[in-house]
Design a protein around this motif. Structure first.
Motif: not given
Length: 773
Positions: A595-602
């Motif tokens: 998969n190619l995903g987008n994510a936020i790490y906070q």
């Protein structure tokens, strides 16, 4: 482009020839004599020119340095080592830092392989979420990462002996350009080893523990000999597994390190060498609850059902039924040439060469049936890397200017054979095989200026880097073989160039308080899986291969004085084009896609170091985070948008308290440590994404003590100090899983996904002795 004829030794000869050609070796500083008669404290503060130059080799951060940083950073040192066992390796030391989490299939000592995450971004190995190439790991400033592989980019067993490590610098997020490498999206870890010193010294360590665990190590500093100062260190560690069953699952590692330095009138030259080899066997993950067909004697065989609930929490099947041997073997040759150019300007050149070899030898007789043609594996990838980094720095009252760049080339050959004797195949005549060659050339040019205003109370650090990534993949297919070929894509090439702007600010608004913020945009080349490596049924179009982009925001506040250091940091990272391999079973070696995903790490990190009096030391770190997909789909189109990323604790903390008691002939120091890992989102290997289940919160308490004495100084010639150590780890004998995920065993096509896990280590006892000369 093909480089089959280029051998590792050839690269080493190039690097060695370049290094030894430096003409400055003959320029020795004659003013290096040390007066051994100076024994009072005021005399010890007076450093010779040689001592001053050698001291600059120690790049371990200080608390004062961190206080002034415009990027998020922490330093791990002696007090952090006291929180873990004497036989522990690199990963367990890193776990004492805020926001750092580790998971392992066999957490016994430094030989086992761990997955390490910093603020949720990982490196290493884990059978769940496969984002594992987001952190750069350095040894003495030299990159240890494989540039392209999705599997085994860096193994924690490459640093199995911690006594040779002086300290660890951890930078969170990409950071400033001068500290950044090709995999620094989530952070950069620099293991700073012992450095040459002007005065001779030596140390020997020996420790023993539960389950046959033992470690022996040494370090020797020659001091200044004819203008050269050299440090030599090495060690060996071994253990059996704590798992119960017919097999011991042994593992062992050893490493050796040497660095020599020659100061001269306007600079210094150094030569370094580091070698490690680890060999760790490990077992099958077992079902958490009973599953029909899974017994302790093999799949579908008569016997007690295999699970944590039925056969025992720590029970694993015999190595005759399921066996894997992981060997990691690598070495680094490097040099530094440092020149003082005058007027505050310094030039440093760092060439290096690295060779790495891995071997996975696996036999999966537990479920060896005609259903699974891949019941055995021989996987032996090799990489050869060399590069050079040039840095020019100006240190002045108003500016610290950093200009430079680096080139890093790697040739990576990866081959794999899979077979099943029940189907008449073998290693020589496999069912399926793979043979790929990757040539990668990564580069970076950067400019960075730290502007110091308001009497150095305000620091502003703008930076700009030009990052380049060239990758070429070639299939080395054997036309005479009748075996299936694993990779569908015949070859691929990509060439990316991206600008990376950044800005950092640090403002000391009171004597002991500072606030800081950092912004950066960085890029990273995708791993070999994006080029189609090991994808048997998917052919990749090179035009579709992207780069990963990270946009990082950091902000925090720090407090620093002689007794106290506190840091609170907020981070927010947005990553696009994250590559995640999808595999549907625990016996399926290779991903069926990605998969190619987008994510936020906070989240928020907190650390505190407090020594109000000489006797008492308190350390604490904590992390709270929420990392989730903004966009992610599996191969069937199932969406994971908005779901938390798996394998990342939602919150965690470390607390350690030590107190020194004056005793006859020495000092006794007990240390009590509590490590807590909060709930994690469960990963589904079959679906290729996270679930809505939260699992695996656990709390580990450790109690250790050291007794430092000078009583033996007059008994044993040359001894200056003796330390006795004793520790109990997992004092409360808590049961926890170091790794857990949803998968099918791969032995029955109709099997539903179930929980499989590795149990974490139970109560263990260690004792040791350190003698300083």
């Amino acid at each position: 482009m093909r480089y089959n004829s280029i051998k590792p030794l050839y690269f080493a000869m190039i690097a060695a020839g370049y290094i030894v050609s430096i003409p400055s070796l003959a320029l020795a500083d004659t003013n290096t004599t040390v007066n051994v008669g100076e024994v009072n404290s005021s005399a010890n503060l007076k450093m010779t020119p040689t001592q001053k130059k050698l001291k600059k080799l120690d790049t371990k951060y200080t608390n004062k340095h961190v206080f002034k940083e415009t990027q998020s950073a922490v330093v791990l040192g002696t007090q952090n080592k006291k929180m873990i066992s004497q036989n522990a390796g690199a990963a367990e030391l890193l776990a004492t830092a805020p926001g750092v989490h580790i998971m392992s299939e066999n957490p016994q000592n430094g030989s086992g392989r761990y997955n390490i995450t910093i603020n949720g971004m990982g490196i290493g190995w884990w059978s769940g979420n496969t984002y594992r190439n987001q952190i750069s790991v350095l040894f003495d400033g030299i990159p240890m990462n494989n540039q392209i592989t999705n599997d085994g980019q860096w193994n924690s067993s490459q640093i199995p002996i911690l006594t040779m490590i002086h300290g660890v610098n951890v930078i969170y997020g990409p950071g400033n350009p001068k500290d950044r490498w090709y995999d620094s999206l989530g952070g950069t870890i620099n293991f700073v080893p012992l450095q040459p010193t002007a005065k001779a010294n030596a140390k020997a360590n020996l420790s023993f523990g539960s389950y046959g665990s033992k470690t022996a190590s040494f370090s020797l500093n020659t001091g200044d000999l004819y203008g050269w100062s050299t440090v030599l260190a090495g060690g060996y560690t071994s253990a059996d597994s704590f798992y119960q069953g017919p097999s011991n699952w042994p593992q062992h590692s050893w490493s050796v390190y040497m660095k020599t330095a020659h100061p001269f009138s306007n600079g210094m030259v150094t030569f370094g060498f580091y070698y490690e080899k680890s060999n760790a066997t490990h077992s099958l993950t077992v079902p958490v609850t009973p599953i029909a067909g899974y017994t302790i004697n093999g799949y579908g065989k008569p016997g007690q059902l295999l699970s944590q609930q039925t056969s025992g929490y720590y029970y694993v099947p015999s190595s005759d039924l399921w066996y894997k041997d992981d060997i990691v073997d690598s070495y680094i040759l490097y040099s530094q040439q440092i020149f003082n150019l005058g007027d505050g300007w310094t030039l440093k050149n760092t060439p290096w060469y690295r060779h790495a070899y891995r071997l996975h030898q696996a036999y999966f007789n537990y479920g060896a049936t005609t259903f699974n043609p891949e019941a055995a594996e021989h996987y032996a990838p090799t990489s050869n890397s060399f590069g050079d980094r040039l840095d020019v720095n100006l240190h002045s009252h108003y500016n610290d200017i950093n200009l430079g760049g680096w080139l890093s080339y790697q040739q990576y050959n990866t081959n794999e054979d899979l077979w099943n004797p029940l189907l008449g195949t073998s290693q020589d005549n496999p069912y399926v095989y793979n043979n790929l060659e990757f040539n990668t050339l990564f580069s970076d040019l950067y400019a960075q200026d730290t502007i110091k205003l308001l009497d150095d109370h305000l620091r502003i650090t703008p930076g700009l880097a030009l990052a380049g990534f060239y990758t070429s993949m070639s299939d080395l297919i054997n036309p005479e073989s009748k075996s299936l070929y694993l990779t569908e894509t015949p070859g691929a090439k990509t060439n990316f160039t991206r600008l990376e702007p950044s800005l950092g600010i640090n403002y000391k608004f009171l004597k002991n308080f500072s606030v800081y913020a950092n912004y950066s945009e960085t890029y990273q080349n995708e791993t070999d899986l994006a080029y189609g490596a090991y994808l048997q049924k998917i052919e990749i179009n090179p035009a579709d291969i992207p780069v990963t982009k990270a946009v990082d925001y950091e902000a925090g506040i720090r407090f620093h004085d002689k007794s106290t250091n506190i840091g609170i940091n907020y981070y927010h990272d947005y990553l696009t084009n994250l590559l995640n391999g999808v595999s549907g079973s625990i016996t399926q070696f290779n991903a069926s896609g990605y998969n190619l995903g987008n994510a936020i790490y906070q989240g928020v990190n907190i650390y505190a170091k407090w020594r109000p009096i000489w006797q008492l030391y308190v350390y604490g770190s904590a992390n709270v985070q929420h990392s989730y997909y903004t966009q992610d789909y599996n191969n069937t189109g199932t969406s994971f948008n908005g779901m938390r990323l798996a394998g990342i604790p939602h919150y965690s903390f470390n607390v350690s308290v030590s107190y020194k008691f004056r005793m006859p002939y020495g000092v006794l120091e007990p240390v009590l440590t509590d490590q807590y890992s909060g709930g994690q989102t469960l990963y589904n290997n079959v679906a290729g994404g996270p679930t809505n289940q939260t699992i695996n919160a656990y709390n580990i308490v450790n109690l250790s003590a050291s007794y430092k004495t000078f009583a033996l100084n007059h008994i044993i010639p040359g001894v200056k100090e003796t330390d006795f150590n004793f520790g109990v780890y997992n004092l409360l004998n808590r049961k926890y899983e170091s790794d857990i995920y949803l998968a099918t065993g791969g032995y029955n096509p109709q099997e539903e996904p179930s929980l499989f896990a590795y149990a974490g280590a139970p109560l263990q006892v260690f004792g040791g002795l350190t003698v300083k000369f």
